[in-house]
Design an enzyme around this catalytic site. Structure first.
Site, PDB file in Angstrom:
ATOM      1  CE  LYS A 122       8.828  65.618 -27.385  1.00  9.47           C
ATOM      2  NZ  LYS A 122       8.646  64.079 -27.225  1.00  9.47           N
TER       3      LYS A 122
HETATM    4  P1  NAD Z   1       4.542  64.157 -16.582  1.00 10.46           P
HETATM    5  O1  NAD Z   1       4.362  65.741 -16.913  1.00 10.46           O
HETATM    6  O2  NAD Z   1       3.513  63.400 -16.693  1.00 10.46           O
HETATM    7  O3  NAD Z   1       5.475  63.977 -15.407  1.00 10.46           O
HETATM    8  C1  NAD Z   1       6.674  64.573 -15.298  1.00 10.46           C
HETATM    9  C2  NAD Z   1       7.250  64.301 -13.632  1.00 10.46           C
HETATM   10  O4  NAD Z   1       8.397  64.750 -13.616  1.00 10.46           O
HETATM   11  C3  NAD Z   1       6.178  64.902 -12.497  1.00 10.46           C
HETATM   12  O5  NAD Z   1       6.279  63.935 -11.710  1.00 10.46           O
HETATM   13  C4  NAD Z   1       7.085  66.077 -12.033  1.00 10.46           C
HETATM   14  O6  NAD Z   1       6.936  66.419 -10.862  1.00 10.46           O
HETATM   15  C5  NAD Z   1       8.522  65.487 -12.397  1.00 10.46           C
HETATM   16  N1  NAD Z   1       9.434  66.753 -12.513  1.00 10.46           N
HETATM   17  C6  NAD Z   1       9.314  67.803 -13.175  1.00 10.46           C
HETATM   18  N2  NAD Z   1      10.582  68.364 -13.083  1.00 10.46           N
HETATM   19  C7  NAD Z   1      11.425  67.624 -12.164  1.00 10.46           C
HETATM   20  C8  NAD Z   1      12.683  67.652 -11.715  1.00 10.46           C
HETATM   21  N3  NAD Z   1      13.257  68.873 -12.006  1.00 10.46           N
HETATM   22  N4  NAD Z   1      13.313  66.910 -10.740  1.00 10.46           N
HETATM   23  C9  NAD Z   1      12.359  65.622 -10.696  1.00 10.46           C
HETATM   24  N5  NAD Z   1      11.311  65.383 -11.204  1.00 10.46           N
HETATM   25  C10 NAD Z   1      10.523  66.313 -12.065  1.00 10.46           C
HETATM   26  O7  NAD Z   1       5.398  63.981 -17.621  1.00 10.46           O
HETATM   27  P2  NAD Z   1       5.701  62.403 -18.390  1.00 10.46           P
HETATM   28  O8  NAD Z   1       4.570  62.372 -19.406  1.00 10.46           O
HETATM   29  O9  NAD Z   1       5.761  61.268 -17.416  1.00 10.46           O
HETATM   30  O10 NAD Z   1       7.302  62.453 -19.184  1.00 10.46           O
HETATM   31  C11 NAD Z   1       8.143  62.320 -18.438  1.00 10.46           C
HETATM   32  C12 NAD Z   1       9.275  62.218 -19.325  1.00 10.46           C
HETATM   33  O11 NAD Z   1       9.080  60.962 -20.071  1.00 10.46           O
HETATM   34  C13 NAD Z   1       9.549  63.176 -20.334  1.00 10.46           C
HETATM   35  O12 NAD Z   1      11.081  63.329 -20.433  1.00 10.46           O
HETATM   36  C14 NAD Z   1       8.863  62.856 -21.636  1.00 10.46           C
HETATM   37  O13 NAD Z   1       9.526  63.341 -22.521  1.00 10.46           O
HETATM   38  C15 NAD Z   1       9.391  61.183 -21.580  1.00 10.46           C
HETATM   39  N6  NAD Z   1       8.173  60.652 -22.442  1.00 10.46           N
HETATM   40  C16 NAD Z   1       6.977  60.793 -22.056  1.00 10.46           C
HETATM   41  C17 NAD Z   1       6.008  59.885 -22.788  1.00 10.46           C
HETATM   42  C18 NAD Z   1       4.347  60.134 -22.663  1.00 10.46           C
HETATM   43  O14 NAD Z   1       3.946  59.124 -23.352  1.00 10.46           O
HETATM   44  N7  NAD Z   1       4.038  60.629 -21.733  1.00 10.46           N
HETATM   45  C19 NAD Z   1       6.464  59.263 -24.044  1.00 10.46           C
HETATM   46  C20 NAD Z   1       8.021  59.063 -24.250  1.00 10.46           C
HETATM   47  C21 NAD Z   1       8.774  59.755 -23.323  1.00 10.46           C
END
Ligand code: NAD
Length: 427
Positions: free
Chosen positions: A117
């Site tokens: 990471k």
């Molecule tokens: P992203 O940046 O596209 O979206 C994040 C979302 O969370 C946004 O809508 C943002 O406004 C919201 N957010 C941020 N802080 C917040 C808070 N305090 N309360 C409520 N909402 C909040 O990110 P993503 O890629 O969708 O990732 C989201 C989660 O999924 C993370 O934990 C990430 O590690 C995990 N994840 C993502 C992927 C991927 O392929 N993108 C893969 C595995 C895990």
């Protein structure tokens, strides 16, 4: 607890609260599965961690220094794999914890990868596109000795996306003197990305939600769903579940949430967000805070934003039957046990959000072989791998009465432990 816990040693820099919380998972399952104490000790810490200072000329002309990290937790099964996030809470402990989860996730999905990471501590929403590009390129050049298609393959995570991956790929390629698309995954299709990658994590989350409904024998024609976080993962999961006939009653982003117990019109909401940039004030729904959103009554709750959102202070307010962890580490260990005891089925992060790394693997393989699959092929293969992992985790849960998280860890860590045992300890 195995014998290792009694050995005295100085604290490591990565051992913050977040890291220790994640480390407790392996301690718990190591004891339960009777893991060899030597293997347990070796798996409790990251293999290597790099901290870099990233100086960036801001649009104002001033130079600002940011802190960046890249951590490899384990590389026994193959090159390290894991996302890069931009967020003010990024720290060595957080990145190390997430790298550890990536190791378990890749092993559970039977992918030939170790866990990594990375991240940069910054406020991404305050940066212009140019500042983000300079930040990403300089960070890439600072960690360039760690990454490479055979060593460590970054991918998007919070507040990074296809464009970020394109800048990393370009910076790396210019430094080595030729194009190396397979140094990252989650890049745009036009430079070697895979069809289906952008939606893969949300698609996997939606698939796990469906499988969890079947497993828990929920008898509802249209299960109600609440989603925290409406970014890549949350919005795609909402779109797919809506298409499959689920009722999405509430969603939120960093600014707050919206709720309509009769269901939200997701296609209209997606169009609204692309114009307004947030979900608040969407017509036909009431605004709610993120705290209120987590306690709304629903069949399925999907945290898809940050880690540690469900913890000892709000766990008694959680009002769902199934919890599908789209985000990494959204549930604290206390809350995990408490909700399990209450009868809530928790689909753990290392299973629920593994769709992203699975299609990243497809992207990497396609890049190395210089051939490309159709979106349909990608989605079918994803469903096959997710389906197999769901079956294994739910079967073990049924057989052993372990919490699903512990079942998933037992399968992943069991595979990894066997590989480590066969490879031995050098020298
Ligand atoms: P992203 O940046 O596209 O979206 C994040 C979302 O969370 C946004 O809508 C943002 O406004 C919201 N957010 C941020 N802080 C917040 C808070 N305090 N309360 C409520 N909402 C909040 O990110 P993503 O890629 O969708 O990732 C989201 C989660 O999924 C993370 O934990 C990430 O590690 C995990 N994840 C993502 C992927 C991927 O392929 N993108 C893969 C595995 C895990």
């Amino acid at each position: 607890m195995s014998v290792i816990a009694s050995v005295k040693r100085p604290t490591m820099e990565c051992e913050n609260e977040h890291f220790l919380m994640t480390q407790r998972q392996i301690d718990e399952i190591a004891f339960e599965m009777g893991l060899d104490p030597e293997l347990h000790e070796r798996l409790r810490y990251p293999k290597r961690a790099l901290i870099v200072t990233v100086p960036v000329r801001m649009d104002s002309g001033v130079v600002t220094s940011f802190t960046g990290y890249r951590v490899h937790h384990d590389v026994t099964l193959g090159p390290a794999k894991g996302g890069i996030r931009f967020h003010p809470e990024v720290s060595l402990g957080e990145v190390s914890a997430l790298a550890m989860l990536m190791t378990w996730k890749c092993a559970l999905m039977n992918l030939p990868y170790g866990g990594a990471k990375g991240g940069i501590r910054c406020h991404p929403w305050d940066l212009s596109l140019g500042e983000k590009e300079r930040l990403t390129r300089r960070y890439t050049s600072e960690i360039i000795n760690l990454i490479g298609p055979d060593k460590d393959i970054p991918a998007p995570d919070m507040y990074t996306n296809e464009q970020t991956m394109a800048w990393i790929m370009d910076t790396y390629s210019i430094n080595v003197g030729h194009s190396v698309p397979s140094v990252v995954t989650g890049k745009p299709v036009s430079i070697g990305g895979s069809l289906g990658r952008n939606e893969a994590t949300g698609r996997g989350v939606a698939y796990c939600a469906q499988r969890a409904v079947e497993f828990s024998e929920l008898k509802t024609a249209s299960p109600t769903v609440v989603i925290q976080g409406f970014g890549n993962v949350g919005s795609v999961a909402a779109k797919i579940l809506h298409e499959k006939g689920f009722t999405i009653v509430a969603v939120s982003d960093v600014y707050g949430g919206i709720y309509n117990p009769k269901g939200l019109d997701i296609p209209r909401l997606l169009a609204y967000i692309s114009e307004m940039g947030k979900v608040e004030n969407f017509a036909g729904a009431n605004n709610v805070t993120n705290a209120e959103l987590l306690s709304l009554p629903c069949d399925i709750l999907i945290p898809a934003a940050l880690g540690n959102q469900i913890h000892s202070e709000n766990m008694d307010k959680i009002n769902c039957k199934i919890l599908v962890e789209g985000a990494n580490g959204p549930t604290s260990p206390e809350a995990d046990q408490y909700l399990h005891d209450k009868g809530i089925l928790i689909v753990p992060d290392i299973l629920a959000n593994a769709g992203g790394v699975t299609v990243s693997y497809f992207e990497w393989v396609q890049g190395l072989m210089h051939l490309f699959w159709s979106e349909d092929e990608v989605n079918k293969r994803l469903e096959q791998i997710m389906g197999r992992a769901c079956d294994q985790v739910f079967d073990l849960t049924k057989k052993t009465k372990l919490r699903p998280r512990m079942s998933a860890l037992r399968i992943g860590i069991g595979r990894l432990a066997e590989a480590k045992r066969l490879r031995g300890l050098y020298p």
